[in-house]
Motif scaffolding. Structure first.
Motif, PDB file in Angstrom:
ATOM      1  N   VAL A  20       0.829  -1.206   0.000  1.00 35.88           N
ATOM      2  CA  VAL A  20       0.000   0.000   0.000  1.00 35.88           C
ATOM      3  C   VAL A  20       0.867   1.260   0.000  1.00 35.88           C
ATOM      4  O   VAL A  20       0.682   2.150  -0.817  1.00 35.88           O
ATOM      5  CB  VAL A  20      -0.983   0.004   1.200  1.00 35.88           C
ATOM      6  N   LEU A  21       1.848   1.345   0.928  1.00 39.09           N
ATOM      7  CA  LEU A  21       2.676   2.546   1.018  1.00 39.09           C
ATOM      8  C   LEU A  21       3.895   2.515   0.103  1.00 39.09           C
ATOM      9  O   LEU A  21       4.539   3.544  -0.100  1.00 39.09           O
ATOM     10  CB  LEU A  21       3.130   2.777   2.462  1.00 39.09           C
ATOM     11  N   GLY A  22       4.248   1.340  -0.425  1.00 40.28           N
ATOM     12  CA  GLY A  22       5.382   1.251  -1.336  1.00 40.28           C
ATOM     13  C   GLY A  22       6.738   1.178  -0.666  1.00 40.28           C
ATOM     14  O   GLY A  22       7.765   1.385  -1.308  1.00 40.28           O
ATOM     15  N   PHE A  23       6.774   0.880   0.635  1.00 43.58           N
ATOM     16  CA  PHE A  23       8.045   0.749   1.338  1.00 43.58           C
ATOM     17  C   PHE A  23       8.701  -0.579   0.991  1.00 43.58           C
ATOM     18  O   PHE A  23       8.035  -1.529   0.592  1.00 43.58           O
ATOM     19  CB  PHE A  23       7.838   0.810   2.849  1.00 43.58           C
ATOM     20  N   GLU A  24      10.017  -0.636   1.168  1.00 38.96           N
ATOM     21  CA  GLU A  24      10.720  -1.896   0.973  1.00 38.96           C
ATOM     22  C   GLU A  24      10.822  -2.628   2.308  1.00 38.96           C
ATOM     23  O   GLU A  24      10.910  -1.995   3.366  1.00 38.96           O
ATOM     24  CB  GLU A  24      12.103  -1.677   0.370  1.00 38.96           C
ATOM     25  N   VAL A  25      10.779  -3.952   2.247  1.00 36.85           N
ATOM     26  CA  VAL A  25      10.997  -4.766   3.437  1.00 36.85           C
ATOM     27  C   VAL A  25      12.498  -4.984   3.538  1.00 36.85           C
ATOM     28  O   VAL A  25      13.113  -5.558   2.646  1.00 36.85           O
ATOM     29  CB  VAL A  25      10.248  -6.115   3.349  1.00 36.85           C
ATOM     30  N   ARG A  26      13.083  -4.506   4.627  1.00 36.78           N
ATOM     31  CA  ARG A  26      14.531  -4.577   4.801  1.00 36.78           C
ATOM     32  C   ARG A  26      14.973  -5.749   5.666  1.00 36.78           C
ATOM     33  O   ARG A  26      16.111  -6.179   5.584  1.00 36.78           O
ATOM     34  CB  ARG A  26      15.022  -3.264   5.400  1.00 36.78           C
ATOM     35  N   ASN A  27      14.069  -6.215   6.488  1.00 39.62           N
ATOM     36  CA  ASN A  27      14.404  -7.334   7.367  1.00 39.62           C
ATOM     37  C   ASN A  27      13.104  -7.955   7.855  1.00 39.62           C
ATOM     38  O   ASN A  27      12.111  -7.254   8.059  1.00 39.62           O
ATOM     39  CB  ASN A  27      15.242  -6.839   8.554  1.00 39.62           C
ATOM     40  N   ASP A  28      13.123  -9.250   8.059  1.00 42.59           N
ATOM     41  CA  ASP A  28      11.966  -9.987   8.573  1.00 42.59           C
ATOM     42  C   ASP A  28      12.539 -11.110   9.426  1.00 42.59           C
ATOM     43  O   ASP A  28      13.037 -12.100   8.911  1.00 42.59           O
ATOM     44  CB  ASP A  28      11.126 -10.524   7.419  1.00 42.59           C
ATOM     45  N   VAL A  29      12.520 -10.902  10.741  1.00 42.20           N
ATOM     46  CA  VAL A  29      13.186 -11.818  11.663  1.00 42.20           C
ATOM     47  C   VAL A  29      12.166 -12.470  12.576  1.00 42.20           C
ATOM     48  O   VAL A  29      11.359 -11.792  13.206  1.00 42.20           O
ATOM     49  CB  VAL A  29      14.232 -11.058  12.526  1.00 42.20           C
ATOM     50  N   GLY A  30      12.219 -13.784  12.645  1.00 42.79           N
ATOM     51  CA  GLY A  30      11.355 -14.529  13.548  1.00 42.79           C
ATOM     52  C   GLY A  30      12.137 -15.058  14.735  1.00 42.79           C
ATOM     53  O   GLY A  30      13.308 -15.413  14.616  1.00 42.79           O
ATOM     54  N   TYR A  31      11.455 -15.081  15.883  1.00 45.08           N
ATOM     55  CA  TYR A  31      12.061 -15.625  17.100  1.00 45.08           C
ATOM     56  C   TYR A  31      10.951 -16.041  18.043  1.00 45.08           C
ATOM     57  O   TYR A  31      10.087 -15.232  18.371  1.00 45.08           O
ATOM     58  CB  TYR A  31      12.969 -14.581  17.755  1.00 45.08           C
ATOM     59  N   GLN A  32      10.955 -17.278  18.447  1.00 42.31           N
ATOM     60  CA  GLN A  32       9.971 -17.828  19.387  1.00 42.31           C
ATOM     61  C   GLN A  32       8.528 -17.528  18.973  1.00 42.31           C
ATOM     62  O   GLN A  32       7.707 -17.098  19.774  1.00 42.31           O
ATOM     63  CB  GLN A  32      10.249 -17.335  20.806  1.00 42.31           C
ATOM     64  N   GLY A  33       8.248 -17.730  17.689  1.00 35.06           N
ATOM     65  CA  GLY A  33       6.889 -17.554  17.185  1.00 35.06           C
ATOM     66  C   GLY A  33       6.475 -16.112  16.944  1.00 35.06           C
ATOM     67  O   GLY A  33       5.313 -15.844  16.639  1.00 35.06           O
ATOM     68  N   MET A  34       7.400 -15.169  17.086  1.00 37.10           N
ATOM     69  CA  MET A  34       7.102 -13.750  16.862  1.00 37.10           C
ATOM     70  C   MET A  34       7.959 -13.253  15.695  1.00 37.10           C
ATOM     71  O   MET A  34       8.974 -13.853  15.371  1.00 37.10           O
ATOM     72  CB  MET A  34       7.401 -12.937  18.118  1.00 37.10           C
ATOM     73  N   ARG A  35       7.535 -12.127  15.088  1.00 37.06           N
ATOM     74  CA  ARG A  35       8.295 -11.557  13.972  1.00 37.06           C
ATOM     75  C   ARG A  35       8.496 -10.064  14.141  1.00 37.06           C
ATOM     76  O   ARG A  35       7.571  -9.343  14.520  1.00 37.06           O
ATOM     77  CB  ARG A  35       7.570 -11.818  12.646  1.00 37.06           C
ATOM     78  N   TRP A  36       9.709  -9.630  13.835  1.00 40.22           N
ATOM     79  CA  TRP A  36      10.074  -8.228  13.771  1.00 40.22           C
ATOM     80  C   TRP A  36      10.343  -7.931  12.303  1.00 40.22           C
ATOM     81  O   TRP A  36      11.157  -8.593  11.661  1.00 40.22           O
ATOM     82  CB  TRP A  36      11.332  -7.947  14.580  1.00 40.22           C
TER      83      TRP A  36
END
Length: 134
Positions: free
Chosen positions: A25-41
């Protein structure tokens, strides 16, 4: 002194919906997608700009009590917990593009009495996203 904004944090409660909003929608790039213990940053940002938004799971905040977690969840649902202000050189065109995606419109482009022309949407977690003519 030379200080810049590196990152800011917004909570999310659905990582896939957050990515769809900020990337598609906003056109931003995804720079990182980190998962840990079932959660995501997820780190996103405007292409060509060094500042980033870290979309984080609020349940990962250290030291929160169960009551505080409930309060955060309730405030997110109402859209009163977090917000971000963005800018664009063509507010009306940006608003039209975002509105066409069925994003939740909070305010159409408006000339504010304090001298800013802006509009507002909510992201999938309820965060207020205000966009000003810049």
């Amino acid at each position: 002194m030379d200080i810049t904004i590196n990152q800011t944090y917004l909570p999310h409660n659905d990582p896939d919906a957050a990515i769809a909003f900020y990337r598609d929608v906003l056109g931003f790039e995804v720079r990182n997608d980190v998962g840990y213990q079932g959660m995501r940053w997820i780190t996103v940002g405007p292409i060509g700009q060094p500042v980033s938004i870290v979309l984080y799971p609020p349940e990962a905040t250290p030291g929160l009590t169960d009551d505080e977690r409930r309060a955060v969840t309730e405030m997110m649902a109402k859209g009163t917990y977090a917000s971000i202000n963005l800018g664009t050189p063509d507010l009306d065109a940006t608003f039209a593009k975002i509105e066409a995606t069925d994003a939740e419109v909070v305010q159409e482009p408006t000339d504010q009495p304090y001298g800013v022309r802006d509009c507002a949407f909510r992201d999938p977690a309820g965060n207020m996203v205000r966009i000003a003519q810049s």
